[in-house]
Design a protein around this motif. Structure first.
Motif, PDB file in Angstrom:
ATOM      1  N   GLU A  50      67.254 -32.363 -51.709  1.00 53.03           N
ATOM      2  CA  GLU A  50      68.643 -31.948 -51.490  1.00 53.03           C
ATOM      3  C   GLU A  50      69.266 -31.439 -52.784  1.00 53.03           C
ATOM      4  OE1 GLU A  50      67.374 -34.570 -48.318  1.00 53.03           O
ATOM      5  OE2 GLU A  50      67.393 -34.838 -50.489  1.00 53.03           O
ATOM      6  N   ARG A  51      68.994 -32.123 -53.887  1.00 58.28           N
ATOM      7  CA  ARG A  51      69.564 -31.708 -55.166  1.00 58.28           C
ATOM      8  C   ARG A  51      68.957 -30.390 -55.635  1.00 58.28           C
ATOM      9  NH1 ARG A  51      70.118 -37.514 -58.398  1.00 58.28           N
ATOM     10  NH2 ARG A  51      72.078 -38.106 -57.393  1.00 58.28           N
ATOM     11  N   ARG A  52      67.664 -30.228 -55.431  1.00 62.09           N
ATOM     12  CA  ARG A  52      67.039 -28.966 -55.820  1.00 62.09           C
ATOM     13  C   ARG A  52      67.574 -27.826 -54.971  1.00 62.09           C
ATOM     14  NH1 ARG A  52      62.724 -32.566 -56.246  1.00 62.09           N
ATOM     15  NH2 ARG A  52      61.921 -32.069 -54.159  1.00 62.09           N
ATOM     16  N   ASP A  76      56.514 -24.351 -57.195  1.00 61.47           N
ATOM     17  CA  ASP A  76      56.379 -24.837 -58.563  1.00 61.47           C
ATOM     18  C   ASP A  76      56.135 -23.645 -59.485  1.00 61.47           C
ATOM     19  OD1 ASP A  76      53.686 -24.108 -58.397  1.00 61.47           O
ATOM     20  OD2 ASP A  76      53.007 -26.132 -57.945  1.00 61.47           O
ATOM     21  N   GLU A  77      56.063 -23.922 -60.786  1.00 65.78           N
ATOM     22  CA  GLU A  77      56.007 -22.823 -61.753  1.00 65.78           C
ATOM     23  C   GLU A  77      54.732 -22.000 -61.608  1.00 65.78           C
ATOM     24  OE1 GLU A  77      57.322 -22.117 -66.379  1.00 65.78           O
ATOM     25  OE2 GLU A  77      57.359 -24.119 -65.489  1.00 65.78           O
ATOM     26  N   ALA A  78      53.603 -22.663 -61.344  1.00 67.67           N
ATOM     27  CA  ALA A  78      52.337 -21.933 -61.197  1.00 67.67           C
ATOM     28  C   ALA A  78      52.386 -21.028 -59.966  1.00 67.67           C
ATOM     29  CB  ALA A  78      51.176 -22.921 -61.094  1.00 67.67           C
ATOM     30  N   ALA A  79      52.917 -21.572 -58.860  1.00 68.70           N
ATOM     31  CA  ALA A  79      53.030 -20.760 -57.637  1.00 68.70           C
ATOM     32  C   ALA A  79      54.001 -19.602 -57.839  1.00 68.70           C
ATOM     33  CB  ALA A  79      53.481 -21.639 -56.473  1.00 68.70           C
ATOM     34  N   HIS A  96      58.726 -10.833 -67.425  1.00 65.01           N
ATOM     35  CA  HIS A  96      58.137 -12.173 -67.406  1.00 65.01           C
ATOM     36  C   HIS A  96      58.320 -12.810 -66.035  1.00 65.01           C
ATOM     37  CE1 HIS A  96      57.678 -12.694 -71.867  1.00 65.01           C
ATOM     38  NE2 HIS A  96      58.591 -11.737 -71.861  1.00 65.01           N
ATOM     39  N   ALA A  97      57.455 -13.747 -65.723  1.00 68.88           N
ATOM     40  CA  ALA A  97      57.589 -14.552 -64.507  1.00 68.88           C
ATOM     41  C   ALA A  97      58.094 -15.930 -64.898  1.00 68.88           C
ATOM     42  CB  ALA A  97      56.242 -14.683 -63.796  1.00 68.88           C
ATOM     43  N   THR A  98      59.056 -16.421 -64.150  1.00 66.50           N
ATOM     44  CA  THR A  98      59.583 -17.758 -64.426  1.00 66.50           C
ATOM     45  C   THR A  98      60.243 -18.297 -63.165  1.00 66.50           C
ATOM     46  OG1 THR A  98      60.957 -19.051 -65.960  1.00 66.50           O
ATOM     47  CG2 THR A  98      61.838 -16.937 -65.219  1.00 66.50           C
ATOM     48  N   LEU A  99      60.961 -19.396 -63.316  1.00 63.02           N
ATOM     49  CA  LEU A  99      61.793 -19.935 -62.246  1.00 63.02           C
ATOM     50  C   LEU A  99      63.249 -19.784 -62.656  1.00 63.02           C
ATOM     51  CD1 LEU A  99      59.976 -23.291 -61.370  1.00 63.02           C
ATOM     52  CD2 LEU A  99      60.088 -21.274 -59.909  1.00 63.02           C
ATOM     53  N   PRO A 139      61.167 -18.403 -57.616  1.00 60.13           N
ATOM     54  CA  PRO A 139      60.418 -17.450 -58.441  1.00 60.13           C
ATOM     55  C   PRO A 139      61.340 -16.334 -58.904  1.00 60.13           C
ATOM     56  CG  PRO A 139      59.263 -17.911 -56.377  1.00 60.13           C
ATOM     57  CD  PRO A 139      60.628 -18.514 -56.258  1.00 60.13           C
ATOM     58  N   ALA A 140      61.166 -15.902 -60.140  1.00 61.84           N
ATOM     59  CA  ALA A 140      62.065 -14.876 -60.665  1.00 61.84           C
ATOM     60  C   ALA A 140      61.337 -13.964 -61.639  1.00 61.84           C
ATOM     61  CB  ALA A 140      63.265 -15.521 -61.364  1.00 61.84           C
TER      62      ALA A 140
END
Length: 314
Positions: free
Chosen positions: A103-105, A172-175, A251-254, A259-260
């Protein structure tokens, strides 16, 4: 009133939580910082020895400042140039707040922040305080000067509005990197078909330039329209390089847990595109290119290790 060191320390201990609440309520890091600073000024002027529960007092003051800000912000956004989008926060930004429950995420995901714009100020406040920070309805009622029953009813309406948006998949970051890699490969292939396969049929793409950077006022709608737009966006062009001050490293990040793509020129973040991902595919691409809403991201970018770029573009 003269403040003691303990009074200041008590406020500073609460600051991270207050900033996280304000960001979710306002969708703007800079406005959240201003609201928290104004709360501190109110704390300075209060007879703090008579404040029985400082956390509750500070939360009430902050929330009501944000409610006033939301009311005036609605009027300002009617004259905003183009599409208004929230200010994205990169992974690791403390203003994202606690992320120990789903919920928080979800409450700070970019997709949900966009959906929260549809809520009334009271609906937004109840939703954030309850879903993101687990405040009981009794305390929410005291903060907003409403009854517990009203708080429960408001939450029910707010959750219904938010649930009407598309369900997202936790990444997650890898995905996230894999998704961004695949998206970039498709976007730079020169063909629309690979992009269309990654998108849902009702996918949208929208950007916020704030009148300072060109961005389409209305969203591109449908997989084919979005794919054609993104294919064109990644075509090299001198005009694009001149606009942003050079070639951008991608770059790829969160960002806000999604995903961003982050575009960086000489250490300056010039764009963040959040990808809303569902089990069916990418359903929305929301790009923030308004430089006023990228200052905090640039500061965090300079202070963290982000690895090698995936590519150079434009």
């Amino acid at each position: 009133m003269t403040m003691t060191r303990d009074d200041v320390d008590r406020f500073e201990a609460a600051r991270p939580r207050l900033e996280a609440i304000a960001y979710r309520l306002l969708g703007s890091a800079s406005e959240a910082e201003d609201a928290v600073q104004e709360t501190f000024l109110r704390w300075q002027g209060a007879d703090v020895e008579r404040v029985e529960v400082p956390e509750a007092w500070l939360t009430k003051v902050l929330t009501n400042l944000c409610l006033n800000q939301l009311t005036s912000a609605r009027a300002r956004r009617e004259t905003y140039v183009g599409q208004w989008l929230p200010e994205p926060l990169l992974a690791g930004d403390p203003m994202l707040g606690p992320a120990d429950t789903a919920e928080r995420r979800e409450s700070v995901s970019y997709a949900v922040l966009v959906l929260l714009e549809r809520l009334s100020p009271n609906e937004r406040a109840v939703y954030v305080l309850r879903e993101a920070f687990d405040y009981p309805h009794r305390e929410i009622a005291e903060i907003l000067d409403i009854s517990e029953a009203a708080s429960q009813q408001i939450l029910h309406r707010a959750k219904k509005h938010v649930a009407a948006g598309k369900a997202r998949t936790e990444i997650d970051e890898a995905a996230a990197r894999r998704i961004v890699d695949e998206f970039l490969a498709a976007a730079t292939s020169g063909r629309t078909e690979p992009l269309v396969r990654l998108l849902t049929q009702d996918a949208i793409a929208v950007g916020d330039g704030g009148g300072k950077v060109p961005a389409r006022a209305r969203a591109f709608e449908g997989a084919l329209a979005v794919a054609k737009f993104m294919r064109g966006l990644f075509k090299p062009a001198k005009a694009k390089r001149d606009l942003i001050g050079g070639r951008a490293e991608i770059h790829a990040t969160l960002a806000n847990g999604e995903p961003a793509l982050v575009a960086v020129v000489d250490g300056r973040v010039v764009g963040i595109t959040c990808l809303e991902v569902t089990a069916e595919g990418i359903t929305a691409l929301r790009s923030q290119v308004n430089p006023d809403k990228l200052e905090r991201a640039t500061r965090l970018w300079a202070a963290t290790d982000h690895g090698e770029p995936l590519m150079q573009a434009f």
